[in-house]
Design an enzyme around this catalytic site. Structure first.
Site, PDB file in Angstrom:
ATOM      1  N   THR A 126       0.795  -1.229   0.000  1.00  0.00           N
ATOM      2  CA  THR A 126       0.000   0.000   0.000  1.00  0.00           C
ATOM      3  C   THR A 126       0.826   1.278   0.000  1.00  0.00           C
ATOM      4  OG1 THR A 126      -1.402   1.355   1.451  1.00  0.00           O
ATOM      5  CG2 THR A 126      -0.193  -0.392   2.509  1.00  0.00           C
ATOM      6  N   GLU A 128       0.236   3.627   1.811  1.00  0.00           N
ATOM      7  CA  GLU A 128       0.366   4.072   3.210  1.00  0.00           C
ATOM      8  C   GLU A 128       1.768   3.826   3.745  1.00  0.00           C
ATOM      9  OE1 GLU A 128      -2.465   6.306   4.597  1.00  0.00           O
ATOM     10  OE2 GLU A 128      -1.293   5.329   6.160  1.00  0.00           O
ATOM     11  N   TYR A 151      -1.073   0.481  10.948  1.00  0.00           N
ATOM     12  CA  TYR A 151      -1.402  -0.187   9.682  1.00  0.00           C
ATOM     13  C   TYR A 151      -0.228  -0.104   8.701  1.00  0.00           C
ATOM     14  CZ  TYR A 151      -3.399  -0.798   5.008  1.00  0.00           C
ATOM     15  OH  TYR A 151      -3.620  -1.197   3.714  1.00  0.00           O
ATOM     16  N   LYS A 155       2.248  -3.137   7.200  1.00  0.00           N
ATOM     17  CA  LYS A 155       2.361  -3.414   5.761  1.00  0.00           C
ATOM     18  C   LYS A 155       3.810  -3.319   5.289  1.00  0.00           C
ATOM     19  CE  LYS A 155      -1.918  -4.183   4.193  1.00  0.00           C
ATOM     20  NZ  LYS A 155      -2.324  -5.212   3.227  1.00  0.00           N
TER      21      LYS A 155
HETATM   22  P1  NAP Z   1     -11.272  -4.631   2.886  1.00  0.00           P
HETATM   23  O1  NAP Z   1     -12.498  -4.266   2.141  1.00  0.00           O
HETATM   24  O2  NAP Z   1     -11.087  -4.122   4.271  1.00  0.00           O
HETATM   25  O3  NAP Z   1     -11.190  -6.222   2.907  1.00  0.00           O
HETATM   26  C1  NAP Z   1     -10.268  -6.889   3.724  1.00  0.00           C
HETATM   27  C2  NAP Z   1     -10.693  -8.325   3.879  1.00  0.00           C
HETATM   28  O4  NAP Z   1      -9.759  -8.963   4.771  1.00  0.00           O
HETATM   29  C3  NAP Z   1     -12.084  -8.528   4.472  1.00  0.00           C
HETATM   30  O5  NAP Z   1     -12.789  -9.424   3.656  1.00  0.00           O
HETATM   31  C4  NAP Z   1     -11.802  -9.158   5.828  1.00  0.00           C
HETATM   32  O6  NAP Z   1     -12.700 -10.137   6.201  1.00  0.00           O
HETATM   33  C5  NAP Z   1     -10.480  -9.850   5.575  1.00  0.00           C
HETATM   34  N1  NAP Z   1      -9.807 -10.135   6.842  1.00  0.00           N
HETATM   35  C6  NAP Z   1      -9.560  -9.283   7.866  1.00  0.00           C
HETATM   36  N2  NAP Z   1      -8.958  -9.929   8.875  1.00  0.00           N
HETATM   37  C7  NAP Z   1      -8.829 -11.216   8.493  1.00  0.00           C
HETATM   38  C8  NAP Z   1      -8.289 -12.383   9.105  1.00  0.00           C
HETATM   39  N3  NAP Z   1      -7.780 -12.364  10.344  1.00  0.00           N
HETATM   40  N4  NAP Z   1      -8.303 -13.535   8.414  1.00  0.00           N
HETATM   41  C9  NAP Z   1      -8.834 -13.589   7.171  1.00  0.00           C
HETATM   42  N5  NAP Z   1      -9.380 -12.529   6.548  1.00  0.00           N
HETATM   43  C10 NAP Z   1      -9.368 -11.361   7.195  1.00  0.00           C
HETATM   44  O7  NAP Z   1      -9.968  -4.205   2.063  1.00  0.00           O
HETATM   45  P2  NAP Z   1      -9.835  -3.893   0.491  1.00  0.00           P
HETATM   46  O8  NAP Z   1     -10.091  -2.450   0.281  1.00  0.00           O
HETATM   47  O9  NAP Z   1     -10.560  -4.918  -0.273  1.00  0.00           O
HETATM   48  O10 NAP Z   1      -8.259  -4.068   0.320  1.00  0.00           O
HETATM   49  C11 NAP Z   1      -7.711  -5.338   0.021  1.00  0.00           C
HETATM   50  C12 NAP Z   1      -6.253  -5.351   0.447  1.00  0.00           C
HETATM   51  O11 NAP Z   1      -5.548  -4.333  -0.244  1.00  0.00           O
HETATM   52  C13 NAP Z   1      -6.010  -5.076   1.929  1.00  0.00           C
HETATM   53  O12 NAP Z   1      -4.916  -5.863   2.323  1.00  0.00           O
HETATM   54  C14 NAP Z   1      -5.642  -3.615   1.989  1.00  0.00           C
HETATM   55  O13 NAP Z   1      -4.817  -3.363   3.110  1.00  0.00           O
HETATM   56  C15 NAP Z   1      -4.889  -3.464   0.685  1.00  0.00           C
HETATM   57  N6  NAP Z   1      -4.938  -2.139   0.073  1.00  0.00           N
HETATM   58  C16 NAP Z   1      -6.131  -1.543  -0.162  1.00  0.00           C
HETATM   59  C17 NAP Z   1      -6.172  -0.321  -0.794  1.00  0.00           C
HETATM   60  C18 NAP Z   1      -7.476   0.362  -1.088  1.00  0.00           C
HETATM   61  O14 NAP Z   1      -7.451   1.566  -1.371  1.00  0.00           O
HETATM   62  N7  NAP Z   1      -8.589  -0.327  -1.071  1.00  0.00           N
HETATM   63  C19 NAP Z   1      -4.964   0.289  -1.187  1.00  0.00           C
HETATM   64  C20 NAP Z   1      -3.780  -0.355  -0.942  1.00  0.00           C
HETATM   65  C21 NAP Z   1      -3.769  -1.584  -0.333  1.00  0.00           C
HETATM   66  P3  NAP Z   1     -14.148  -9.834   6.808  1.00  0.00           P
HETATM   67  O15 NAP Z   1     -14.984  -9.513   5.612  1.00  0.00           O
HETATM   68  O16 NAP Z   1     -14.466 -11.096   7.465  1.00  0.00           O
HETATM   69  O17 NAP Z   1     -14.007  -8.658   7.733  1.00  0.00           O
HETATM   70  N1  GDD Z   2     -12.002   7.311   7.034  1.00  0.00           N
HETATM   71  C1  GDD Z   2     -12.110   8.645   7.145  1.00  0.00           C
HETATM   72  N2  GDD Z   2     -13.209   9.170   7.745  1.00  0.00           N
HETATM   73  N3  GDD Z   2     -11.125   9.413   6.633  1.00  0.00           N
HETATM   74  C2  GDD Z   2     -11.284  10.755   6.709  1.00  0.00           C
HETATM   75  C3  GDD Z   2     -12.395  11.354   7.296  1.00  0.00           C
HETATM   76  C4  GDD Z   2     -13.402  10.525   7.861  1.00  0.00           C
HETATM   77  O1  GDD Z   2     -14.393  10.971   8.409  1.00  0.00           O
HETATM   78  N4  GDD Z   2     -12.264  12.690   7.188  1.00  0.00           N
HETATM   79  C5  GDD Z   2     -11.110  12.921   6.552  1.00  0.00           C
HETATM   80  N5  GDD Z   2     -10.498  11.745   6.261  1.00  0.00           N
HETATM   81  C6  GDD Z   2      -9.196  11.597   5.610  1.00  0.00           C
HETATM   82  C7  GDD Z   2      -8.221  10.684   6.348  1.00  0.00           C
HETATM   83  O2  GDD Z   2      -7.623  11.386   7.448  1.00  0.00           O
HETATM   84  C8  GDD Z   2      -7.242  10.360   5.232  1.00  0.00           C
HETATM   85  O3  GDD Z   2      -6.298  11.373   5.090  1.00  0.00           O
HETATM   86  C9  GDD Z   2      -8.137  10.348   3.980  1.00  0.00           C
HETATM   87  O4  GDD Z   2      -9.367  10.970   4.354  1.00  0.00           O
HETATM   88  C10 GDD Z   2      -8.435   8.953   3.437  1.00  0.00           C
HETATM   89  O5  GDD Z   2      -8.880   8.143   4.503  1.00  0.00           O
HETATM   90  P1  GDD Z   2      -9.464   6.668   4.236  1.00  0.00           P
HETATM   91  O6  GDD Z   2     -10.526   6.716   3.223  1.00  0.00           O
HETATM   92  O7  GDD Z   2      -9.781   6.067   5.553  1.00  0.00           O
HETATM   93  O8  GDD Z   2      -8.260   5.911   3.513  1.00  0.00           O
HETATM   94  P2  GDD Z   2      -6.708   5.846   3.833  1.00  0.00           P
HETATM   95  O9  GDD Z   2      -5.990   6.630   2.788  1.00  0.00           O
HETATM   96  O10 GDD Z   2      -6.415   6.149   5.245  1.00  0.00           O
HETATM   97  O11 GDD Z   2      -6.421   4.289   3.646  1.00  0.00           O
HETATM   98  C11 GDD Z   2      -6.929   3.587   2.502  1.00  0.00           C
HETATM   99  O12 GDD Z   2      -5.996   3.647   1.464  1.00  0.00           O
HETATM  100  C12 GDD Z   2      -4.744   3.008   1.732  1.00  0.00           C
HETATM  101  C13 GDD Z   2      -3.864   3.209   0.487  1.00  0.00           C
HETATM  102  O13 GDD Z   2      -3.251   4.456   0.551  1.00  0.00           O
HETATM  103  C14 GDD Z   2      -7.205   2.154   2.945  1.00  0.00           C
HETATM  104  O14 GDD Z   2      -7.851   1.478   1.902  1.00  0.00           O
HETATM  105  C15 GDD Z   2      -5.922   1.408   3.251  1.00  0.00           C
HETATM  106  O15 GDD Z   2      -6.215   0.042   3.495  1.00  0.00           O
HETATM  107  C16 GDD Z   2      -5.005   1.543   2.029  1.00  0.00           C
HETATM  108  O16 GDD Z   2      -3.792   0.864   2.259  1.00  0.00           O
END
Ligand code: NAP
Ligand code: GDD
Length: 334
Positions: A126, A128, A151, A155
């Site tokens: 990520t 992050e 987090y 990672k």
């Molecule tokens: P998500 O919606 O939070 O999905 C994460 C999944 O992991 C959920 O299905 C959750 O299961 C499962 N999980 C959590 N703890 C677990 C455990 N102990 N054993 C088995 N499964 C478990 O995340 P996503 O947005 O799809 O992201 C997928 C991956 O990409 C994550 O690793 C995230 O950190 C990474 N990532 C995401 C983004 C983004 O912007 N979306 C960006 C960069 C990296 P439950 O449904 O049971 O809770």
């Molecule tokens: N969640 C949340 N809720 N974020 C807020 C809010 C709020 O009410 N208000 C402002 N933010 C700001 C957060 O402080 C952050 O700077 C930004 O919005 C994005 O927050 P999130 O949507 O929670 O995502 P993230 O960037 O922290 O993390 C996501 O992206 C990562 C990749 O860069 C997640 O999907 C991570 O799992 C992933 O790795």
């Protein structure tokens, strides 16, 4: 090896998009789910593939469950998407975040090494991890990691473990360093979906305020459906490697809010948005911007959905959800 893929985190946002994509390529897809009293297949239902995936039980924090799954399936590809992925809660849940996101990857890689060394492995790394390591105004594969949350730290461990299994044991392991990607099935706690859900609730009179934290934070937001294609491409290359994946364009939370209210047909968003310190983080990542030249050149990948289209797609999906539920409410109260 047969075209089989194991996806951990199948019930989240990316799992269903990746599963749908792999099914369209002829894969047999196994999805790992952890024990829940009531597992939620809503995201797979949304994409219409719940019955097309075969489910296996396992938990990233339970080493033996991962060993058993890998031993039984010996899949061609493993996509490790499972994580405690919400940055905002990772300070309160630092131990479980570390166990699942960091040690879980070690367990899974050990299982692959022991029982299926030909398996290709994808780790969901990520942006992050970069945190404050942003000296040039953008991040690429050479940018220093300076994670700002439990987090992000977890990672970074997983990233280097993935690299280390490649370098130490010759396993085919890749890190996709993905920037933020969103969709109509994004978890409701993440800011984009929180905003589009809030807009829909306000539109249908179910709420009159939307509480948010730092509106100045900037993210490189893309569409999850596009990003999972890049993850698949990484495992189709001759050699394993690590890739930054993003759109190359960033926007502030404020811009997202403005556009979402516009697509919701609600004038004057400032009337509804309340800045609430509960949603500010102990340490913020102020700005992320991908320089994904390597992915574009080597993988031939580029995003298809623009920021504008993404916001509109998410607002429309939430408006539709609340329209249906408000109709249902009216009917059931008759
Ligand atoms: P998500 O919606 O939070 O999905 C994460 C999944 O992991 C959920 O299905 C959750 O299961 C499962 N999980 C959590 N703890 C677990 C455990 N102990 N054993 C088995 N499964 C478990 O995340 P996503 O947005 O799809 O992201 C997928 C991956 O990409 C994550 O690793 C995230 O950190 C990474 N990532 C995401 C983004 C983004 O912007 N979306 C960006 C960069 C990296 P439950 O449904 O049971 O809770
Ligand atoms: N969640 C949340 N809720 N974020 C807020 C809010 C709020 O009410 N208000 C402002 N933010 C700001 C957060 O402080 C952050 O700077 C930004 O919005 C994005 O927050 P999130 O949507 O929670 O995502 P993230 O960037 O922290 O993390 C996501 O992206 C990562 C990749 O860069 C997640 O999907 C991570 O799992 C992933 O790795």
């Amino acid at each position: 090896m047969a075209k089989t893929a194991l996806i951990t985190g199948i019930l989240g946002q990316d799992g269903p998009y990746l599963a749908k994509f792999l099914l369209s390529k002829g894969y047999k897809v196994y999805g790992m789910i952890r024990r829940y009293s009531n597992p939620n297949f809503g995201n797979l239902d949304f994409l219409g593939i719940t019955d097309k995936v075969e489910y296996v039980d396992g938990d990233m924090s339970d080493e033996s469950s991962l060993y058993n799954i890998v031993k039984a399936l010996r899949p061609l590809e493993v996509y490790n998407l499972a994580a405690q992925s919400f940055v905002g809660r990772s300070w309160d849940l630092a131990k479980i975040t570390t166990e699942v996101n960091a040690l879980g990857v070690l367990y899974l890689l050990n299982a692959i090494k022991a029982y299926s060394p030909m398996t290709k492995f994808y780790q969901a790394s990520t942006s992050e991890m970069f945190g404050l390591g942003n000296t040039k105004g953008y991040q690429d594969e050479n940018t220093t990691f300076h994670p700002r949350s439990p987090y992000g730290i977890s990672k970074v461990y997983a990233f280097w473990t993935t690299v280390n299994f490649r370098e130490s044991y010759g396993l085919f392991t890749c890190n996709g360093i993905l920037f933020n990607h969103e969709s109509p099935i994004r978890g409701i706690q993440f800011v984009t979906r929180k905003i589009t859900d809030g807009v829909a609730k306000i539109k249908y009179g179910l709420a009159n305020k939307l509480h948010l934290g730092n509106l100045d934070a900037k993210r490189d937001w893309g569409f999850a459906g596009d990003f999972v294609e890049a993850t698949h491409l990484m495992l189709q290359q001759k050699n394993p490697d690590d890739y930054v994946v993003g759109t190359g364009e960033n926007h502030s939370v404020r811009e997202f809010v403005e556009l979402a209210f516009k697509y919701g047909g609600i004038p004057n968003w400032k009337k509804y948005v309340v800045i609430d310190p509960r949603f500010k983080r102990p340490a913020e990542v102020p700005e992320l911007l991908a320089k994904g030249d390597k992915a574009r050149k080597v993988l031939g990948w580029k995003p298809k959905v623009s920021f504008d289209e993404l916001v509109r797609m998410m607002v429309e999906a939430d408006l539709k959800r609340y329209k249906i539920s408000s109709k249902f409410k009216i009917q059931s109260s008759k």
